[in-house]
Scaffold this motif. Structure first.
Motif, PDB file in Angstrom:
ATOM      1  N   ALA A  84       0.832  -1.203   0.000  1.00  0.00           N
ATOM      2  CA  ALA A  84       0.000   0.000   0.000  1.00  0.00           C
ATOM      3  C   ALA A  84       0.867   1.253   0.000  1.00  0.00           C
ATOM      4  O   ALA A  84       0.595   2.221  -0.727  1.00  0.00           O
ATOM      5  CB  ALA A  84      -0.928  -0.010   1.206  1.00  0.00           C
ATOM      6  N   VAL A  85       1.923   1.238   0.810  1.00  0.00           N
ATOM      7  CA  VAL A  85       2.842   2.375   0.824  1.00  0.00           C
ATOM      8  C   VAL A  85       3.523   2.520  -0.524  1.00  0.00           C
ATOM      9  O   VAL A  85       3.639   3.628  -1.068  1.00  0.00           O
ATOM     10  CB  VAL A  85       3.893   2.199   1.946  1.00  0.00           C
ATOM     11  N   ALA A  86       3.983   1.410  -1.100  1.00  0.00           N
ATOM     12  CA  ALA A  86       4.677   1.464  -2.389  1.00  0.00           C
ATOM     13  C   ALA A  86       3.770   2.029  -3.476  1.00  0.00           C
ATOM     14  O   ALA A  86       4.198   2.869  -4.286  1.00  0.00           O
ATOM     15  CB  ALA A  86       5.172   0.066  -2.770  1.00  0.00           C
ATOM     16  N   ARG A  87       2.518   1.583  -3.522  1.00  0.00           N
ATOM     17  CA  ARG A  87       1.592   2.115  -4.528  1.00  0.00           C
ATOM     18  C   ARG A  87       1.346   3.601  -4.317  1.00  0.00           C
ATOM     19  O   ARG A  87       1.278   4.386  -5.270  1.00  0.00           O
ATOM     20  CB  ARG A  87       0.266   1.345  -4.474  1.00  0.00           C
ATOM     21  N   THR A  88       1.209   4.006  -3.046  1.00  0.00           N
ATOM     22  CA  THR A  88       0.979   5.426  -2.751  1.00  0.00           C
ATOM     23  C   THR A  88       2.152   6.274  -3.210  1.00  0.00           C
ATOM     24  O   THR A  88       1.973   7.344  -3.801  1.00  0.00           O
ATOM     25  CB  THR A  88       0.746   5.609  -1.238  1.00  0.00           C
ATOM     26  N   VAL A  89       3.362   5.802  -2.945  1.00  0.00           N
ATOM     27  CA  VAL A  89       4.560   6.524  -3.374  1.00  0.00           C
ATOM     28  C   VAL A  89       4.623   6.616  -4.900  1.00  0.00           C
ATOM     29  O   VAL A  89       4.910   7.677  -5.469  1.00  0.00           O
ATOM     30  CB  VAL A  89       5.823   5.828  -2.831  1.00  0.00           C
ATOM     31  N   ALA A  90       4.349   5.496  -5.565  1.00  0.00           N
ATOM     32  CA  ALA A  90       4.415   5.471  -7.022  1.00  0.00           C
ATOM     33  C   ALA A  90       3.397   6.419  -7.649  1.00  0.00           C
ATOM     34  O   ALA A  90       3.691   7.127  -8.613  1.00  0.00           O
ATOM     35  CB  ALA A  90       4.196   4.045  -7.526  1.00  0.00           C
ATOM     36  N   GLU A  91       2.194   6.434  -7.099  1.00  0.00           N
ATOM     37  CA  GLU A  91       1.154   7.290  -7.663  1.00  0.00           C
ATOM     38  C   GLU A  91       1.414   8.761  -7.371  1.00  0.00           C
ATOM     39  O   GLU A  91       1.114   9.629  -8.194  1.00  0.00           O
ATOM     40  CB  GLU A  91      -0.212   6.868  -7.113  1.00  0.00           C
ATOM     41  N   ALA A  92       1.983   9.051  -6.193  1.00  0.00           N
ATOM     42  CA  ALA A  92       2.253  10.452  -5.829  1.00  0.00           C
ATOM     43  C   ALA A  92       3.549  10.951  -6.444  1.00  0.00           C
ATOM     44  O   ALA A  92       3.712  12.159  -6.672  1.00  0.00           O
ATOM     45  CB  ALA A  92       2.313  10.594  -4.315  1.00  0.00           C
ATOM     46  N   GLY A  93       4.487  10.041  -6.703  1.00  0.00           N
ATOM     47  CA  GLY A  93       5.779  10.441  -7.244  1.00  0.00           C
ATOM     48  C   GLY A  93       6.635  11.205  -6.256  1.00  0.00           C
ATOM     49  O   GLY A  93       7.533  11.949  -6.638  1.00  0.00           O
ATOM     50  N   TRP A 119       3.661   0.194  14.286  1.00  0.00           N
ATOM     51  CA  TRP A 119       4.296   0.056  12.973  1.00  0.00           C
ATOM     52  C   TRP A 119       4.399   1.440  12.351  1.00  0.00           C
ATOM     53  O   TRP A 119       3.538   2.288  12.552  1.00  0.00           O
ATOM     54  CB  TRP A 119       3.472  -0.866  12.080  1.00  0.00           C
ATOM     55  N   SER A 120       5.465   1.663  11.606  1.00  0.00           N
ATOM     56  CA  SER A 120       5.607   2.902  10.848  1.00  0.00           C
ATOM     57  C   SER A 120       6.401   2.597   9.592  1.00  0.00           C
ATOM     58  O   SER A 120       7.069   1.558   9.489  1.00  0.00           O
ATOM     59  CB  SER A 120       6.300   3.990  11.681  1.00  0.00           C
ATOM     60  N   ALA A 121       6.329   3.504   8.625  1.00  0.00           N
ATOM     61  CA  ALA A 121       6.984   3.255   7.341  1.00  0.00           C
ATOM     62  C   ALA A 121       7.396   4.562   6.691  1.00  0.00           C
ATOM     63  O   ALA A 121       6.829   5.631   6.970  1.00  0.00           O
ATOM     64  CB  ALA A 121       6.063   2.472   6.410  1.00  0.00           C
ATOM     65  N   PHE A 122       8.377   4.448   5.831  1.00  0.00           N
ATOM     66  CA  PHE A 122       8.805   5.580   5.012  1.00  0.00           C
ATOM     67  C   PHE A 122       9.097   5.052   3.620  1.00  0.00           C
ATOM     68  O   PHE A 122       9.911   4.141   3.449  1.00  0.00           O
ATOM     69  CB  PHE A 122      10.060   6.237   5.597  1.00  0.00           C
ATOM     70  N   GLY A 123       8.387   5.578   2.625  1.00  0.00           N
ATOM     71  CA  GLY A 123       8.579   5.152   1.246  1.00  0.00           C
ATOM     72  C   GLY A 123       9.128   6.280   0.405  1.00  0.00           C
ATOM     73  O   GLY A 123       8.761   7.445   0.598  1.00  0.00           O
ATOM     74  N   ILE A 124      10.006   5.929  -0.537  1.00  0.00           N
ATOM     75  CA  ILE A 124      10.633   6.956  -1.357  1.00  0.00           C
ATOM     76  C   ILE A 124      10.750   6.468  -2.794  1.00  0.00           C
ATOM     77  O   ILE A 124      11.108   5.308  -3.037  1.00  0.00           O
ATOM     78  CB  ILE A 124      12.023   7.332  -0.788  1.00  0.00           C
ATOM     79  N   PRO A 125      10.410   7.314  -3.790  1.00  0.00           N
ATOM     80  CA  PRO A 125      10.537   6.899  -5.188  1.00  0.00           C
ATOM     81  C   PRO A 125      11.972   7.063  -5.664  1.00  0.00           C
ATOM     82  O   PRO A 125      12.667   8.011  -5.284  1.00  0.00           O
ATOM     83  CB  PRO A 125       9.607   7.866  -5.918  1.00  0.00           C
ATOM     84  N   LEU A 126      12.433   6.143  -6.483  1.00  0.00           N
ATOM     85  CA  LEU A 126      13.754   6.235  -7.105  1.00  0.00           C
ATOM     86  C   LEU A 126      13.535   6.608  -8.563  1.00  0.00           C
ATOM     87  O   LEU A 126      13.086   5.795  -9.378  1.00  0.00           O
ATOM     88  CB  LEU A 126      14.518   4.918  -6.965  1.00  0.00           C
ATOM     89  N   LEU A 127      13.821   7.863  -8.881  1.00  0.00           N
ATOM     90  CA  LEU A 127      13.530   8.438 -10.196  1.00  0.00           C
ATOM     91  C   LEU A 127      14.813   8.715 -10.966  1.00  0.00           C
ATOM     92  O   LEU A 127      15.801   9.177 -10.394  1.00  0.00           O
ATOM     93  CB  LEU A 127      12.744   9.741 -10.047  1.00  0.00           C
TER      94      LEU A 127
END
Length: 417
Positions: A84-93, A119-127
């Motif tokens: 869910a975090v990965a999809r959110t990051v990908a869609e938000a960029g 639980w906590s998370a940090f997602g980051i896009p690699l562009l």
């Protein structure tokens, strides 16, 4: 969606991107990125999901268990919070941080995922060139202060370098997606990129951690019933000093990107040693260690880059403190000496720890070699590269009755007056 990637992001949960037997350049880079991201962020888990044909495909994950364990995986539950975090990051960029109950509740409401607590998370896009290559997701089994702003900022600054490493190592560059990299020069270059990312994290983590600690101390002094302005000022001066050091590191990286030669100037190496000790003084004091100097009463001018040589000394002092961490039956002493030899003095840092294991002597200056549970194994590698860039050499030896001594000399040094 950023750049020319216009397809709607979907979830691929069954494709194997990089099986364990495929030890090519992509494997090396992914393992390096997971290792340094996990240790630098202080996370308990890390995941990389690659973009393949418009989909997010799970590639590998890592967790900390004495050392960083990297596993290649074939699936992630499509309803998992990581996905869910990965999809959110990908869609938000853009990066997404979940470190509050409210943020997690919004994620669960929007995606239907269930999050275990805490639980906590940090997602980051690699562009790369505004094109999404992958998503890095870090998770922690606690909620409060799991990913402080300084750690998130560091990873955001490193994201372009991570993306560049992935782009250069991508199997799409090979004749077939499963073809290993058979060009030794290319593999070495890609591995060097991974090492560069690790060294950047290693360098930046120290001043950022010091800024965190000193700013926190300043706030505590100011929030007392009777604020202690003097102690707060001391802490803030430390913050300022560390910020200047971080800026110097960034400037060196910019110089490297411009492929410009790092300027060498005459400087007093003995003064650089004393400054390095001053920077490390809080940790030296907290470890109950003493520093003793020998042969450093005069000015000794050498040619080189002062900031880099001071960094070498700081790393060697930190390693000496680590080596003495378990010492309880004798004094913890760091001996720093300067021995004249031709035009270049030999600078030595010795400790009273257990010494260096024989099986490590041949490998300890290589990247990612470490005996520390949460170490990245980049400190001595960085020292070696800096010293060699100055035309010098660095070596280690055990001393009697206990301890190890690390010494270096600068081949490009000369008496400047």
């Amino acid at each position: 969606m950023p750049g020319d990637h216009d397809e709607r992001m979907t979830t691929a949960t069954t494709a194997t991107i990089a099986p364990p037997s495929w030890r090519d350049a992509l494997d090396c880079v992914i393992e390096t990125l997971l290792r340094v991201a996990l240790t630098s962020a202080g996370a308990t888990g890390a995941h990389i999901l690659l973009v393949r044909h418009g989909s997010l495909a799970p590639c590998a994950k890592a967790h900390l268990e004495h050392d960083v364990i990297v596993e290649y995986q074939t699936a992630i539950d499509p309803d998992s919070p990581v996905m869910a975090v990965a999809r959110t990051v990908a869609e938000a960029g853009r990066p997404v941080s979940l470190h509050t109950e409210r943020a997690i509740e919004r994620l669960c409401s929007a995606t239907g995922c269930r999050v275990r607590r805490p639980w906590s998370a940090f997602g980051i896009p690699l562009l790369r060139d505004a094109r999404l290559l992958a998503v890095l997701v870090l998770e922690h089994d606690r909620l409060d202060k799991a990913f402080p702003s300084s750690r998130r900022a560091l990873l955001e600054q490193l994201a372009p370098q991570m993306a560049a490493a992935l782009a250069n190592a991508s199997p799409a560059r090979a004749p077939a997606d499963t073809a290993p990299c058979r060009n030794p020069g290319e593999a070495s270059r890609i591995t060097a990129i991974g090492e560069l990312v690790a060294s950047i994290i290693h360098e930046m983590s120290q001043p950022l951690s010091a800024i965190d600690a000193s700013s926190g101390a300043a706030m505590r002094w100011l929030r007392r019933d009777e604020p202690n302005l003097r102690e707060a000022i001391v802490s803030l001066e430390s913050v300022q000093s560390c910020a200047v050091r971080a800026k110097a590191i960034i400037e060196r990286l910019r110089t490297l990107n411009r492929q410009a030669r790092i300027p060498f100037q005459a400087f007093d190496i003995h003064d650089a040693v004393r400054k390095a000790v001053h920077t490390a003084r809080p940790r030296i004091d907290s470890a109950g260690a003493n520093v003793r100097f020998a042969g450093m009463h005069d000015v000794r001018s050498v040619m080189g880059n002062r900031a880099q040589i001071q960094q070498v000394i700081e790393i060697l002092i930190a390693n000496a403190l680590d080596a003495m961490d378990g010492v309880t039956d004798r004094a913890r002493i760091i001996r720093i000496s300067s021995l004249p030899r031709d035009d270049a003095p030999v600078i030595s840092i010795a400790d009273s720890g257990p010494g260096v294991a024989l099986d490590l002597k041949e490998t300890m200056f290589r990247p990612f070699v470490t005996t520390k549970p949460q170490g990245m194994g980049m400190g001595l590698c960085i020292c070696k590269r800096i010293v060699e860039a100055h035309g010098g050499t660095i070596w280690t030896e055990n001393i009697s009755p206990w301890g190890a001594r690390f010494s270096f000399e600068l081949g490009l040094s000369r008496d400047a007056g």
